[in-house]
Design an enzyme around this catalytic site. Structure first.
Site, PDB file in Angstrom:
ATOM      1  N   HIS A   1       0.831  -1.215   0.000  1.00 28.70           N
ATOM      2  CA  HIS A   1       0.000   0.000   0.000  1.00 28.70           C
ATOM      3  C   HIS A   1       0.863   1.262   0.000  1.00 28.70           C
ATOM      4  O   HIS A   1       0.465   2.296   0.516  1.00 28.70           O
ATOM      5  CB  HIS A   1      -0.994  -0.007   1.165  1.00 28.70           C
ATOM      6  N   THR A   2       2.021   1.131  -0.561  1.00 28.25           N
ATOM      7  CA  THR A   2       2.906   2.292  -0.711  1.00 28.25           C
ATOM      8  C   THR A   2       2.902   2.797  -2.144  1.00 28.25           C
ATOM      9  O   THR A   2       3.202   3.966  -2.387  1.00 28.25           O
ATOM     10  CB  THR A   2       4.354   1.913  -0.332  1.00 28.25           C
TER      11      THR A   2
ATOM     12  N   SER B   1      -1.925 -11.348  -8.530  1.00 26.19           N
ATOM     13  CA  SER B   1      -1.962 -10.481  -9.719  1.00 26.19           C
ATOM     14  C   SER B   1      -2.237 -11.169 -11.047  1.00 26.19           C
ATOM     15  O   SER B   1      -1.535 -10.932 -12.040  1.00 26.19           O
ATOM     16  CB  SER B   1      -0.657  -9.688  -9.840  1.00 26.19           C
TER      17      SER B   1
ATOM     18  N   ASP C   1       1.862  -3.983  -9.619  1.00 26.50           N
ATOM     19  CA  ASP C   1       1.611  -5.305 -10.209  1.00 26.50           C
ATOM     20  C   ASP C   1       1.940  -5.329 -11.702  1.00 26.50           C
ATOM     21  O   ASP C   1       2.568  -6.263 -12.200  1.00 26.50           O
ATOM     22  CB  ASP C   1       0.144  -5.708  -9.994  1.00 26.50           C
TER      23      ASP C   1
HETATM   24  C1  GLA Z   1      -2.894  -4.446  -4.975  1.00 21.77           C
HETATM   25  C2  GLA Z   1      -2.691  -3.328  -5.991  1.00 21.77           C
HETATM   26  C3  GLA Z   1      -1.263  -2.794  -5.948  1.00 21.77           C
HETATM   27  C4  GLA Z   1      -0.827  -2.464  -4.515  1.00 21.77           C
HETATM   28  C5  GLA Z   1      -1.164  -3.616  -3.561  1.00 21.77           C
HETATM   29  C6  GLA Z   1      -0.906  -3.263  -2.123  1.00 21.77           C
HETATM   30  O1  GLA Z   1      -2.144  -5.561  -5.364  1.00 21.77           O
HETATM   31  O2  GLA Z   1      -2.979  -3.778  -7.293  1.00 21.77           O
HETATM   32  O3  GLA Z   1      -1.137  -1.685  -6.777  1.00 21.77           O
HETATM   33  O4  GLA Z   1      -1.382  -1.264  -4.083  1.00 21.77           O
HETATM   34  O5  GLA Z   1      -2.513  -4.024  -3.681  1.00 21.77           O
HETATM   35  O6  GLA Z   1       0.443  -3.070  -1.904  1.00 21.77           O
END
Ligand code: GLA
Length: 392
Positions: free
Chosen positions: A38-39, A130, A176
């Site tokens: 979440h950065t 992902s 991702d």
């Molecule tokens: C999901 C989002 C990413 C990222 C993560 C948390 O995977 O697609 O962009 O924000 O959460 O780190």
């Protein structure tokens, strides 16, 4: 890993689409984030690696404006024209990732011809590894190969992210799509999500491995709660920047500045900001620790990252916490944390190779007893980013 190979995808493609073999075959990997959660949408740092789990696409350029996309795993095909507006498909939701990429390319005035495309993947869905980014990236690379437009890979990754933001409606960051596009074998990727500068860092894990454990809890809350977290971060920045105008995103803020504004901040927003600020520091420290071959410190930082995600950012859940606690109490494990967007999905743990088999067995038993869910355990070496692997 599930049954997945190029011949199979190519054969199905050919049978389905007018007996023509594919002109382009791509592979695009899933990812696991090692630290830095979440950065990315706060313009901070992340440290993911690409996985051997992947998605394969096979495609052929058409001379007209028709698009046909076939999901081999769902056994479904969608069809639409590039001439009309490309619409969100509420029924065949899987197709929206490719639709979004097509729509965004057209919006950027890229000339595209019609296409037949089939794909299949073995990235577990809803696991937070992902699979959707891999489909976007596979679609984008295919379209580039078939239409010959020039765009650097980081820019293409950005376009895939925008497709997910504006077309699919998930306000994800760049991590991702970037790692799926840019991963390198045997390396994790340190990315500065503001400048998109990156470094491939060799993962020399000696007698340790990263072990991924899928809780079996699908992270369905992710979209709404995720978008809410983003808003809370923006609220935090709005308050912080009044006192410290240099703060444009949480990437710019320090803990001291945050604490100076504590009274003006809603307590929940304060904790969200504290997570992001400390998580960025942990990513930087974890890169240093890897450079010094100090896996103990890396593991400790993983633990701290999880605690912060659980308590401050509140994106964990009971099932994930069970997995993490079990791992941390197990001999030969240096660290364990939730990975990805949260609310379910997977944990990643740094485990001594000699312990992997016992750990896996006992973890499965423990978790099944507690939750009646069978967890899945995956071990993957860091894989390469997306590439074109075949076609005529
Ligand atoms: C999901 C989002 C990413 C990222 C993560 C948390 O995977 O697609 O962009 O924000 O959460 O780190």
């Amino acid at each position: 890993m599930g049954q997945l190979n190029t011949q199979m995808v190519s054969r199905i493609f050919t049978n389905l689409f007018d007996n023509k073999p594919p002109q382009v075959i791509t592979r695009a990997p899933g990812r696991v984030n090692l630290i830095g959660e979440h950065t990315d949408y706060n313009e901070g740092y992340v440290f993911p690696m690409a996985l051997e789990f992947q998605l394969l696409t096979a495609a052929h350029r058409r001379s007209d404006r028709l698009v046909r996309i076939h999901s081999i795993d769902y056994r479904k095909t969608v069809e639409f024209s590039l001439d009309g507006p490309i619409r969100f498909d509420p029924v065949n939701r899987w197709s929206n990732y490719s639709r979004g990429v097509l729509a965004l390319l057209l919006e950027n005035d890229i000339k595209l011809s019609g296409i037949d495309l089939a794909f299949s993947g073995n990235i577990p869905q809803g696991s937070g590894l992902s699979s959707s980014a891999a489909l976007e990236v596979g679609t984008a690379l295919t379209l580039q190969a078939l239409n010959g437009f020039s765009m650097e890979r980081p820019e293409l990754a950005r376009l895939c992210q925008q497709a997910e933001n504006t077309f699919v409606g998930m306000n994800c960051g760049i991590m991702d799509q970037f790692i799926s596009m840019m991963g390198q074998k045997h390396h994790a990727l340190f990315l500065d999500c503001r400048s998109l500068e990156y470094r491939h860092i060799p993962l020399e894990l000696n007698r340790y491995r990263f072990v991924i454990c899928h809780s079996g809890v699908k992270h369905s809350l992710v979209d709404s709660e995720y978008n809410k977290r983003r808003e809370e971060c923006n609220t935090g920045v709005a308050v912080l920047s009044q006192r410290f105008p240099r703060i444009k995103t949480l990437r710019d803020a320090t803990l001291t500045q945050l604490n100076a504004c504590r009274k003006e901040l809603d307590p929940v927003v304060y904790r969200r900001c504290r997570h992001v600020i400390t998580e960025n520091q942990r990513v930087l420290q974890s890169i240093d620790s890897l450079n010094q071959n100090d896996l103990m410190t890396f593991g400790r930082l993983m633990n701290e990252s999880h605690d912060s995600l659980r308590d401050d950012y509140q994106v964990s859940c009971d099932e994930i916490d069970l997995l993490v606690e079990f791992a941390r109490n197990f001999k030969g494990i240096l660290g364990s944390r939730i990975t990805g967007g949260g609310f379910g999905g997977c944990t990643v743990s740094l485990v001594e190779i000699a312990q992997i088999s016992d750990f896996s067995k006992q973890l499965i038993e423990y978790y099944q007893n507690k939750t009646h869910i069978t967890p899945q355990i995956y071990i993957s070496t860091p894989a390469a980013g997306a590439e074109i692997i075949g076609g005529k």
